[in-house]
Design a protein around this motif. Structure first.
Motif, short mmCIF file in Angstrom:
data_model
loop_
_atom_site.label_atom_id
_atom_site.label_comp_id
_atom_site.label_asym_id
_atom_site.label_seq_id
_atom_site.Cartn_x
_atom_site.Cartn_y
_atom_site.Cartn_z
N HIS A 8 91.53 -0.49 1.92
CA HIS A 8 91.07 -1.73 2.54
C HIS A 8 89.92 -1.41 3.49
O HIS A 8 89.72 -0.26 3.87
N GLY A 9 89.18 -2.43 3.89
CA GLY A 9 88.13 -2.29 4.90
C GLY A 9 87.03 -1.33 4.49
O GLY A 9 86.61 -1.28 3.34
N THR A 10 86.57 -0.54 5.47
CA THR A 10 85.45 0.36 5.22
C THR A 10 85.79 1.44 4.20
O THR A 10 84.91 1.86 3.44
N GLU A 11 87.05 1.87 4.16
CA GLU A 11 87.44 2.88 3.17
C GLU A 11 87.28 2.33 1.75
O GLU A 11 86.83 3.03 0.86
N LEU A 12 87.65 1.07 1.57
CA LEU A 12 87.50 0.43 0.26
C LEU A 12 86.03 0.32 -0.12
O LEU A 12 85.64 0.66 -1.24
N VAL A 13 85.19 -0.12 0.81
CA VAL A 13 83.76 -0.26 0.52
C VAL A 13 83.14 1.09 0.21
O VAL A 13 82.37 1.22 -0.75
N ASP A 14 83.49 2.12 0.96
CA ASP A 14 82.95 3.46 0.72
C ASP A 14 83.36 3.98 -0.65
O ASP A 14 82.55 4.54 -1.39
N CYS A 15 84.63 3.81 -0.99
CA CYS A 15 85.14 4.28 -2.28
C CYS A 15 84.49 3.50 -3.43
O CYS A 15 84.08 4.08 -4.43
N ALA A 16 84.40 2.18 -3.27
CA ALA A 16 83.79 1.35 -4.32
C ALA A 16 82.33 1.73 -4.52
O ALA A 16 81.86 1.82 -5.65
N ARG A 17 81.63 1.97 -3.42
CA ARG A 17 80.21 2.36 -3.52
C ARG A 17 80.07 3.70 -4.24
O ARG A 17 79.19 3.87 -5.09
N ALA A 18 80.95 4.64 -3.92
CA ALA A 18 80.89 5.96 -4.54
C ALA A 18 81.14 5.90 -6.05
O ALA A 18 80.67 6.75 -6.79
N ASN A 19 81.90 4.89 -6.50
CA ASN A 19 82.25 4.78 -7.92
C ASN A 19 81.57 3.63 -8.63
O ASN A 19 81.87 3.37 -9.80
N ALA A 20 80.67 2.93 -7.97
CA ALA A 20 80.04 1.73 -8.53
C ALA A 20 79.30 2.01 -9.83
O ALA A 20 79.32 1.20 -10.75
N LYS A 21 78.66 3.15 -9.93
CA LYS A 21 77.87 3.46 -11.12
C LYS A 21 78.74 3.63 -12.36
O LYS A 21 78.29 3.45 -13.48
N GLN A 22 80.02 3.96 -12.16
CA GLN A 22 80.93 4.17 -13.29
C GLN A 22 81.56 2.87 -13.78
O GLN A 22 82.26 2.86 -14.77
N GLY A 23 81.34 1.77 -13.06
CA GLY A 23 81.86 0.47 -13.49
C GLY A 23 83.06 0.02 -12.69
O GLY A 23 83.69 0.79 -11.95
N ILE A 24 83.40 -1.26 -12.85
CA ILE A 24 84.45 -1.86 -12.05
C ILE A 24 85.84 -1.29 -12.37
O ILE A 24 86.66 -1.13 -11.48
N GLU A 25 86.10 -0.96 -13.63
CA GLU A 25 87.41 -0.42 -13.98
C GLU A 25 87.67 0.91 -13.27
O GLU A 25 88.73 1.12 -12.70
N THR A 26 86.68 1.79 -13.29
CA THR A 26 86.80 3.08 -12.63
C THR A 26 86.89 2.92 -11.12
O THR A 26 87.74 3.55 -10.47
N ALA A 27 86.06 2.06 -10.56
CA ALA A 27 86.07 1.83 -9.12
C ALA A 27 87.42 1.29 -8.66
O ALA A 27 87.98 1.75 -7.67
N ALA A 28 87.95 0.31 -9.40
CA ALA A 28 89.25 -0.27 -9.05
C ALA A 28 90.34 0.80 -9.09
O ALA A 28 91.18 0.89 -8.19
N TYR A 29 90.33 1.61 -10.13
CA TYR A 29 91.34 2.67 -10.27
C TYR A 29 91.22 3.68 -9.12
O TYR A 29 92.23 4.04 -8.50
#
Length: 85
Positions: A8-29
């Motif tokens: 949640h919060g900044t940790e979620l945004v940081d993780c999502a940003r780090a995995n954004a290039k791999q797509g939403i499925e990978t980022a969500a996982y």
């Protein structure tokens, strides 16, 4: 390594940003949401709003700096030996 619990919060945004290039499925996982893409998107949207980030989709988290780093396969200029400058 994927988070064992949903981020949640900044940790979620940081993780999502780090995995954004791999797509939403990978980022969500990787962010601990498994296959629940709707919950991931909802939580990410809320986290971005709390941080005053204007992001409409996951690719919006990819910054210009990330793109430059990806494209930056330039030539390295360095001396041949430590004593040569």
């Amino acid at each position: 390594m994927a988070s064992p619990t949903p981020l949640h919060g900044t940790e979620l945004v940081d993780c999502a940003r780090a995995n954004a290039k791999q797509g939403i499925e990978t980022a969500a996982y990787q962010c601990g949401y498994g296959q629940d893409l709707n919950k991931f998107a909802r939580e990410l949207r809320q986290a971005c709003e709390e941080m005053n980030l204007q992001v409409k989709e996951l690719s919006g988290l990819i910054t210009d700096q990330d793109m430059i780093l990806q494209l930056g396969t330039g030539e390295i200029v360095a001396p041949d030996t430590e004593s040569e400058l």
